[in-house]
Design a protein around this motif. Sequence first.
Motif, PDB file in Angstrom:
ATOM      1  N   LEU A 220     -69.725   5.439 -46.786  1.00  0.00           N
ATOM      2  CA  LEU A 220     -69.645   6.568 -45.859  1.00  0.00           C
ATOM      3  C   LEU A 220     -70.492   7.701 -46.419  1.00  0.00           C
ATOM      4  O   LEU A 220     -70.369   8.040 -47.600  1.00  0.00           O
ATOM      5  CB  LEU A 220     -68.196   7.044 -45.712  1.00  0.00           C
ATOM      6  N   VAL A 221     -71.341   8.304 -45.591  1.00  0.00           N
ATOM      7  CA  VAL A 221     -72.212   9.374 -46.070  1.00  0.00           C
ATOM      8  C   VAL A 221     -72.232  10.524 -45.076  1.00  0.00           C
ATOM      9  O   VAL A 221     -71.963  10.347 -43.886  1.00  0.00           O
ATOM     10  CB  VAL A 221     -73.652   8.875 -46.314  1.00  0.00           C
ATOM     11  N   SER A 222     -72.582  11.688 -45.573  1.00  0.00           N
ATOM     12  CA  SER A 222     -72.710  12.863 -44.709  1.00  0.00           C
ATOM     13  C   SER A 222     -74.023  12.817 -43.946  1.00  0.00           C
ATOM     14  O   SER A 222     -74.920  12.031 -44.259  1.00  0.00           O
ATOM     15  CB  SER A 222     -72.663  14.142 -45.546  1.00  0.00           C
ATOM     16  N   LYS A 223     -74.130  13.692 -42.971  1.00  0.00           N
ATOM     17  CA  LYS A 223     -75.407  13.912 -42.318  1.00  0.00           C
ATOM     18  C   LYS A 223     -76.165  14.976 -43.124  1.00  0.00           C
ATOM     19  O   LYS A 223     -75.859  15.219 -44.278  1.00  0.00           O
ATOM     20  CB  LYS A 223     -75.194  14.344 -40.869  1.00  0.00           C
ATOM     21  N   ASN A 224     -77.143  15.619 -42.531  1.00  0.00           N
ATOM     22  CA  ASN A 224     -77.978  16.588 -43.249  1.00  0.00           C
ATOM     23  C   ASN A 224     -77.178  17.818 -43.663  1.00  0.00           C
ATOM     24  O   ASN A 224     -76.108  18.092 -43.106  1.00  0.00           O
ATOM     25  CB  ASN A 224     -79.138  17.021 -42.358  1.00  0.00           C
ATOM     26  N   PHE A 225     -77.719  18.568 -44.628  1.00  0.00           N
ATOM     27  CA  PHE A 225     -77.033  19.798 -45.031  1.00  0.00           C
ATOM     28  C   PHE A 225     -76.977  20.771 -43.866  1.00  0.00           C
ATOM     29  O   PHE A 225     -77.845  20.773 -42.976  1.00  0.00           O
ATOM     30  CB  PHE A 225     -77.684  20.427 -46.265  1.00  0.00           C
ATOM     31  N   VAL A 226     -75.942  21.608 -43.864  1.00  0.00           N
ATOM     32  CA  VAL A 226     -75.780  22.572 -42.771  1.00  0.00           C
ATOM     33  C   VAL A 226     -76.121  23.992 -43.189  1.00  0.00           C
ATOM     34  O   VAL A 226     -76.510  24.819 -42.361  1.00  0.00           O
ATOM     35  CB  VAL A 226     -74.355  22.523 -42.175  1.00  0.00           C
ATOM     36  N   THR A 227     -75.952  24.308 -44.478  1.00  0.00           N
ATOM     37  CA  THR A 227     -76.363  25.629 -44.974  1.00  0.00           C
ATOM     38  C   THR A 227     -77.045  25.457 -46.321  1.00  0.00           C
ATOM     39  O   THR A 227     -76.837  24.473 -47.037  1.00  0.00           O
ATOM     40  CB  THR A 227     -75.176  26.601 -45.157  1.00  0.00           C
ATOM     41  N   HIS A 228     -77.868  26.461 -46.661  1.00  0.00           N
ATOM     42  CA  HIS A 228     -78.561  26.455 -47.954  1.00  0.00           C
ATOM     43  C   HIS A 228     -78.556  27.869 -48.516  1.00  0.00           C
ATOM     44  O   HIS A 228     -78.479  28.845 -47.761  1.00  0.00           O
ATOM     45  CB  HIS A 228     -80.018  25.991 -47.783  1.00  0.00           C
ATOM     46  N   LYS A 229     -78.627  27.986 -49.829  1.00  0.00           N
ATOM     47  CA  LYS A 229     -78.724  29.288 -50.483  1.00  0.00           C
ATOM     48  C   LYS A 229     -79.506  29.133 -51.776  1.00  0.00           C
ATOM     49  O   LYS A 229     -79.164  28.308 -52.618  1.00  0.00           O
ATOM     50  CB  LYS A 229     -77.339  29.864 -50.794  1.00  0.00           C
ATOM     51  N   THR A 230     -80.567  29.915 -51.922  1.00  0.00           N
ATOM     52  CA  THR A 230     -81.321  29.924 -53.174  1.00  0.00           C
ATOM     53  C   THR A 230     -80.633  30.873 -54.145  1.00  0.00           C
ATOM     54  O   THR A 230     -80.509  32.071 -53.870  1.00  0.00           O
ATOM     55  CB  THR A 230     -82.774  30.363 -52.939  1.00  0.00           C
TER      56      THR A 230
END
Length: 392
Positions: A220-230
């Motif tokens: 089972l895997v997630s889909k793409n990331f939903v948020t990002h922060k540098t």
Amino acid sequence: MRLTKYLLVAATIFLYKSACAQQVLNVSVSNTLGFDRTEVVSIDVIKLSGFLKRKQLQHIRIKNKQTGKPEPVQWVDNDSDGKPDELLFLANVNANGKADFVLFADKNLALPKSQLIAYSRFVPERTDDYAWENDRVAFRTYGPDAQRRTEQHLENGTLSSGVDLWLKRTTTPVINKWYNGYLTDPGFYHTDHGEGYDPYHVGASRGTGGTGVWVNDSLLVSKNFVTHKTVAEGPLRTIFELTYAPYGPYLVVENKRISLDVGSNFSKFVIAYRSKKPLPNYTVGITLHRNEGQTGIDEKAGIFSHHEQIDGVYIGQGIVIDPKVIQKAFANKTKTPDQSNLLVLTKPSGKVTYYAGFAWQKSGHVQNRSDWENMLKKQAEIVAHPLIVTTK
């Protein structure tokens, strides 16, 4: 009266000496391993509190005592509260040796620029990748717009939470240059123009370091990331965070803090995760592509590798993880495209740390399987025996 005067003089001398002592801070970095190491070193800002009093951060310099030369530094604000939490610098330390440095403040001494760069950024010009690199390797993964494009059958979509590899053979940054080339030629970075290229296929696989949950002979895997922060762009260490929407019947939620130091072939993954129901495991993987390569599994050492040829040139990928957290590991091979992965199942605890990376023969860092396995063994030793930093 004489005693009072004596105490006042003694106190004055003590305060004077204390003030003078705080003008510099001696730093020693010790290596307990039997090979030379060049690594980014961190000093917790708490250890610098006395030294930093009445000093401005932009004036802080560090000098190598042996060479007498100032070194590049980087302040990192890990919790994004506007205050630095650690000071980074690059140290070269001989096998079983020690390197000495001195911290001081000098507003007139220019801060030297790092000749090697670690860097990461969000990439909206190609939908919404997040890419990171240093002087040795480069990676990327994919965001919600790339997912939407796939689900709506539009161009330039990518549905994957796997980790893509960009094969580079230059110490200079390539992310901005290659994406700029993409704007006029979508196939730009798939062709080697002398710096490397991207021939590595991820698809729905785990790439190198992607995650999931192994249940009933299925991942089972997630889909793409939903948020990002540098968190830190660089130049010595780049740090960023990605969050993922709940997935699977367990409703797994992941927060991934990923960092990459100059001089390293390995990204560090620190993953905090939770689920609605107890998890049977938490899994990290490496794609096996078309099952034409070879795998290496050493649960006792916490070292997992994959060896293959891409366009006739050797590339090794690997994961280094604390053996204590491992349940088991195996190569799951199938004829279904992108579903063959080397899987490392860890005991579910809500948090896991591991290192995932690669080396490409054309980079000059490795030539064959033996070279890559030696690099993985060194990385495991480095993780188990970090450089020892003392201040006085």
